[in-house]
Design a protein around this motif. Structure first.
Motif, PDB file in Angstrom:
ATOM      1  N   THR A 118       0.850  -1.195   0.000  1.00 41.36           N
ATOM      2  CA  THR A 118       0.000   0.000   0.000  1.00 41.36           C
ATOM      3  C   THR A 118       0.882   1.240   0.000  1.00 41.36           C
ATOM      4  O   THR A 118       2.022   1.202   0.442  1.00 41.36           O
ATOM      5  CB  THR A 118      -0.887   0.052   1.253  1.00 41.36           C
ATOM      6  OG1 THR A 118      -0.032   0.156   2.401  1.00 41.36           O
ATOM      7  CG2 THR A 118      -1.755  -1.192   1.393  1.00 41.36           C
ATOM      8  N   THR A 149      -0.210   2.328 -14.208  1.00 42.64           N
ATOM      9  CA  THR A 149      -1.587   2.046 -13.759  1.00 42.64           C
ATOM     10  C   THR A 149      -1.707   0.700 -13.047  1.00 42.64           C
ATOM     11  O   THR A 149      -2.790   0.304 -12.631  1.00 42.64           O
ATOM     12  CB  THR A 149      -2.545   2.044 -14.971  1.00 42.64           C
ATOM     13  OG1 THR A 149      -2.062   1.081 -15.908  1.00 42.64           O
ATOM     14  CG2 THR A 149      -2.610   3.414 -15.622  1.00 42.64           C
ATOM     15  N   ARG A 150      -0.617  -0.001 -12.937  1.00 39.39           N
ATOM     16  CA  ARG A 150      -0.664  -1.299 -12.256  1.00 39.39           C
ATOM     17  C   ARG A 150      -0.997  -1.125 -10.782  1.00 39.39           C
ATOM     18  O   ARG A 150      -0.435  -0.272 -10.102  1.00 39.39           O
ATOM     19  CB  ARG A 150       0.690  -2.007 -12.348  1.00 39.39           C
ATOM     20  CG  ARG A 150       0.712  -3.018 -13.449  1.00 39.39           C
ATOM     21  CD  ARG A 150       1.613  -4.188 -13.127  1.00 39.39           C
ATOM     22  NE  ARG A 150       1.848  -4.934 -14.346  1.00 39.39           N
ATOM     23  CZ  ARG A 150       2.788  -5.825 -14.509  1.00 39.39           C
ATOM     24  NH1 ARG A 150       3.618  -6.099 -13.526  1.00 39.39           N
ATOM     25  NH2 ARG A 150       2.919  -6.459 -15.641  1.00 39.39           N
ATOM     26  N   THR A 151      -1.843  -2.006 -10.302  1.00 34.45           N
ATOM     27  CA  THR A 151      -2.156  -1.993  -8.867  1.00 34.45           C
ATOM     28  C   THR A 151      -1.405  -3.131  -8.194  1.00 34.45           C
ATOM     29  O   THR A 151      -0.962  -4.079  -8.863  1.00 34.45           O
ATOM     30  CB  THR A 151      -3.660  -2.205  -8.645  1.00 34.45           C
ATOM     31  OG1 THR A 151      -3.999  -3.509  -9.144  1.00 34.45           O
ATOM     32  CG2 THR A 151      -4.477  -1.146  -9.354  1.00 34.45           C
ATOM     33  N   SER A 155      -2.494  -5.621  -6.505  1.00 31.24           N
ATOM     34  CA  SER A 155      -3.061  -6.958  -6.693  1.00 31.24           C
ATOM     35  C   SER A 155      -2.765  -7.494  -8.096  1.00 31.24           C
ATOM     36  O   SER A 155      -2.498  -8.680  -8.278  1.00 31.24           O
ATOM     37  CB  SER A 155      -4.566  -6.948  -6.424  1.00 31.24           C
ATOM     38  OG  SER A 155      -5.181  -5.941  -7.178  1.00 31.24           O
TER      39      SER A 155
END
Lengths: 467, 467, 467
Positions: B372, B393-395, B397
């Motif tokens: 996070t 834009t990768r998160t 998860s």
């Protein structure tokens, strides 16, 4: 094939449930305590980018990692390979030497991160760690490795884990008293590591005195190749000792100076050790025991003063003296301690760590007392002794007095702590071996059937030959 | 004196023309390819003075050499002394262990500089190298050393060179897919080095299955001193593993963090290994095989996550689990693999590298998925996962998913590659020894006549005594 | 129990008063000379805080300690563990190999700090030392360790100390002539360390020729485990050689480049050594003597040129050639030198240091002569060859000529110095052993009674069995 044991052996040395229980219990405790307390320090945490800005640092190279990590790795080698292999000199205790040292050190560094962390790195309920904490944990464990040297071959791995638990605790208290309350300088740990560790270990071995130890006398010697394995330990300790004494000194000149003083002291120590090793033997032959151990006394003896302006020739003098004292100790003191004081000191830590540690404390006190602004420079003087805040009025001679007090405190902590811990280790529940099985890996280790051991049996008619 | 061989031995193990041919051919190829492709990078080239100005660097200390060279040397020691000596545990295969490891690694690093260079450091038709390339080449070779552990004692040096050629190639392709196409983080190589290397080696040894290997069973054990030599390898791997996992991490906090997470994981791993080694034996004795190998699983198992915010207690947990899994593997899985799956795994790499490597990949995926901005800081978050450019834009998860995909790709590459290479190595032209001559240096090395070997003959009436 | 000696042995090898006398005398001399001359340099002294301001340095990281200390430690390991263990290959001379190397190096570094200090770091009547001086002292001692290799097993420790005294002196003079008068580049010491050290040692061993040395022929070989101990030395020398050749190069690109060139050269050298070791044996078996030694020739052979723009493929070529020359040397030249020229070269330093050293000098001369501003960049060119001050008009081809002259000077110094020192060592007062007791630790060391030695006696009816 299992070697047969004497029928009279009543001791139960089976570790099957006890050792796993202790190891797992303590590892779970570590996980819980680390979970509650230990976090990354500002130079380790991913918030470092923001930290850098706050501290006005322009480059990642200013991270303490780059100042200390190479020294940390050298210290790490000293603890695990240095101490581990130094103790492989016994003919049939190489697994125990290197393996138990590995075990106690791996546990000790975790516990030391916590203990030292509570005293020195505790902020807002958390211990914030960085590379300097790792070095200090290795240092703390070094004092346990030293004490291990006194009881080598005579204790079970559980006893070693119990001793480590208590000794790390006491070490941290003693270190706090010296560094924080007495405001003493001891970067290479002549007092906190060597004097404390050695007298602690000697007291423990005194309490654990085994009157019948001569029953395993044939196993207390070395064989040709075990002496060479031990030299690996010796040389790594010797070569990396400059890193040891400089690892936590202030950035810049202090680290540089500690390394050079130690280098000089160690070089001189080799020559006086060789001289006295030859001189004290009728045939003038060199003794591997001295070369393996006394050559290192020079590193111990400048542990306090290396970061001060001891000067290269001062280091040569201290190193020369400590080599002599240590070698004479092996020839005369060790037999005396054993026969008169009932102190059975397997590795001779009294000669390698105790006496040179005391020399180191005293030399440190004298060097501090002799410091002048002229020699150190105005800023250098304040920085070297950290004469800031409440200590800004301290004079060198007062500092020298506190340094001397540090020796006394370390000695008292070692004797008292060693007596208590020795008493605990004497309880008959820890699975230590009978006297005739000391110095023998076979008790706690699966030992391969060597071809040589057949020969051994041939020459020992009281042992049956292998089928 | 030459030891007599069984009359039935038909295999020609004479290396006289084959080994020189392969070595020289490949070295000439390296010279030609280096001549065409390899040049010094900007921090290595004598134009650095101009480079410094362009990059606005004020000091030579900003040269990547000072960030990474100490770690490089530690990694170098791991590859040559660590792996080399770890494998000397066999009583009569020490020369082959340390010598063939030396040979394959020396060839492998050259070929890896090219292969990895074409994928990662190729600019204007040239591969520009610096210290980071040397580390990556050592890493790549590490995966070959791992695979070597599975086939130790059963292959000729030519087979090892052929395997190295192919494995380095496949490693580089797999690494490119993971790091560049999947944009996966794997600084310590849980997936690229350990999972890939181990399953590759296990597949190769499966293909090379020798049904009569029990003919050399007497040579598959250790002797007392060979176990001590192996401990040199173990300890150097253990001590320097923090350098391994941090060597190519980003400057600053990432390197610092990788080192500390690895240190913690390894410390915990020693305790659980000792616990289970004792617990799984009826007499509760420790087994050197476990101490030599399973204590290292903690380093493998944080190879992916060490540079992330795994936290010290997270590392202790991962290290504890991996020590248990690895030790249990040695006791139960290795015999199963051999008897049921016909996988003859000399060093037990399934326990030390394959399973801990998988754990490492999974822990990495979970740690990435759980990241996070709060824990990493805004800038630290982007920097840690390199969420820039097309990846901004990768998160977390999604990153976790890609990490998991990396494990699968590595496994597939290992199985497919290992099957092909195993097939090639099975050709009857490479000069491997007959089953009864496995694990015996005498096949490929001039072995000195030891005094002990006389004794050996005395006790083995089927072998004639030396004259 | 003492091994009985041949009755005819007349030589007095008792060191009891002679060795202590020499050690103590020289250590006292060191203390006095250090007291008069040696002081901390500006980056070591506590005045560093003021120095920093004067030099406009903003960070402690600019202290030379951080540029060079990791390399220093690597070099330190090479001298003490590398050379020490490399020479443990003899079956009964491990104590002497590692112990006497320890003694001579510990004395040598002290004397080298003085000798080199007077030539290079002398300011206002004082020698100002820093980490670079420590590296140079280790380098200087390296040349003594090389010469020790030629006379290994045949000299008393006093002879080694006397040789060290003279050789360090001559080394420093030769180094001064090369670096200061000829303005030659030789950062890794192909000429100053290897060529000089090797031909010096070969000349000494020629003068000390022992016609009856075949009386101890049975002890000139290795045993299985002594060859493994020697591999520890080999690998540490091999792995850390990039640090050796880069340790005193200029900050930044020069250090970086030296390390990479050396890494490449060493990798190539391993392959050609293995190829020729196998090719030159009828049965195609590898010979441990070659693997232990010739694999290192690649480091020697780029000692001069590593910091220049040798390029990676250039390094591969030089490394390949030196491995071939060195291996061929062991097979053909060493027997020739012994039988025809009466040069008894225990470790084969002619193959590992002398010939590769000459190659290194020649490659350095060629590389310097071929330098262009285009390749180095304008600033890089001047910096690389230090074409400043009185040397600013030097052209590459003139520099190449001076480099070649440096080889010749080193050779002349080695032959002349070796002849004189050999003559001194031939005096019958130094306590060297009779020919039949060469290569035997028992002469100067307390040697433990091994179980194996009982066996040894059993098989040697001319030696009485132990009681």
């Amino acid at each position: 094939m299992e070697r047969p044991r004497h029928q009279g052996m009543a001791k139960n040395t089976n570790m099957r449930w006890r050792l796993p229980l202790v190891c797992l219990l303590w590892e779970v405790a570590m996980i819980v305590l680390f979970g509650v307390f230990v976090r990354f320090g500002p130079e380790v945490d991913a918030h470092w980018e923001e930290e850098k800005k706050e501290m006005n640092l322009t480059s990642d190279i200013e991270n303490d990692f780059y100042f200390r990590y190479p020294s940390f790795q050298d210290v790490h080698v000293m603890i695990f390979v240095g101490f581990g292999f130094l103790m492989t000199f016994l003919k049939r205790y190489g697994f125990g030497a290197v393996g138990f040292n590995f075990l106690l050190a791996a546990f000790g560094i975790q516990w030391a991160l916590l203990m030292q962390g509570w005293f020195h790195s505790f902020k807002n309920g958390k211990i914030l760690i960085g590379v300097e904490n790792l070095i200090n944990a290795d240092f703390c464990v070094g004092s346990v490795c030293i004490a291990f040297g006194a009881i080598l071959g005579k204790t079970s791995p559980i006893q070693l884990l119990v001793m480590t638990l208590f000794q790390v605790t006491l070490f941290s208290v003693n270190e706090y008293i010296l560094l924080n309350l007495l405001h003493v300088k001891d970067a290479g740990g002549s007092m906190t590591i060597h004097t404390f560790g050695a007298y602690f270990g000697l007291t423990v071995t005194r309490i654990l005195y085994r009157p019948n130890l001569e029953q395993s006398k044939d196993k207390q010697g070395s064989v040709y190749h075990s002496d060479l394995f031990a030299m690996i330990g010796t040389l790594y300790l010797w070569m990396y000792w400059p890193s040891f004494n400089s690892a936590i000194s202030d950035h810049g000149d202090a680290q540089h100076r500690s390394a050079i003083n130690t280098y000089c002291s160690l070089a001189a120590c080799v020559l006086t050790t060789m001289a006295f090793s030859s001189m004290l033997q009728k045939k003038g032959k060199l003794d591997m025991v001295h070369i393996q151990n006394a050559t290192l006394a020079g590193g111990v003896a400048v542990g306090t003063s290396a970061e001060m302006m001891l000067t290269p020739y001062g280091s040569l003098i201290v190193g020369s003296i400590s080599g002599i004292v240590s070698t004479v100790g092996y020839v005369y003191f060790t037999p005396f301690l054993e026969s008169r004081l009932h102190i059975q000191d397997t590795c001779g830590i009294h000669n390698l760590h105790a006496m040179p540690g005391l020399i180191g404390g005293i030399v440190g006190a004298i060097t501090a007392a002799a410091a002048t602004e002229d020699v150190y420079g105005k800023e250098g003087f304040i920085k070297a002794f950290d004469f800031t805040g409440v200590y800004q009025t301290r004079t060198p001679s007062i500092q020298g007095g506190f340094q001397a007090a540090g020796i006394v405190v370390s000695l008292l902590m070692a004797f008292a702590g060693g007596a208590i811990v020795g008493g605990i280790l004497k309880l008959p529940i820890w699975g230590d071996a009978a006297a005739e099985n000391c110095f023998e890996d076979d008790v706690y280790w699966e030992v391969p059937e060597d071809e040589e051991s057949d020969v051994y049996h041939m020459h020992n008619p009281d042992k049956p030959a292998s089928p």
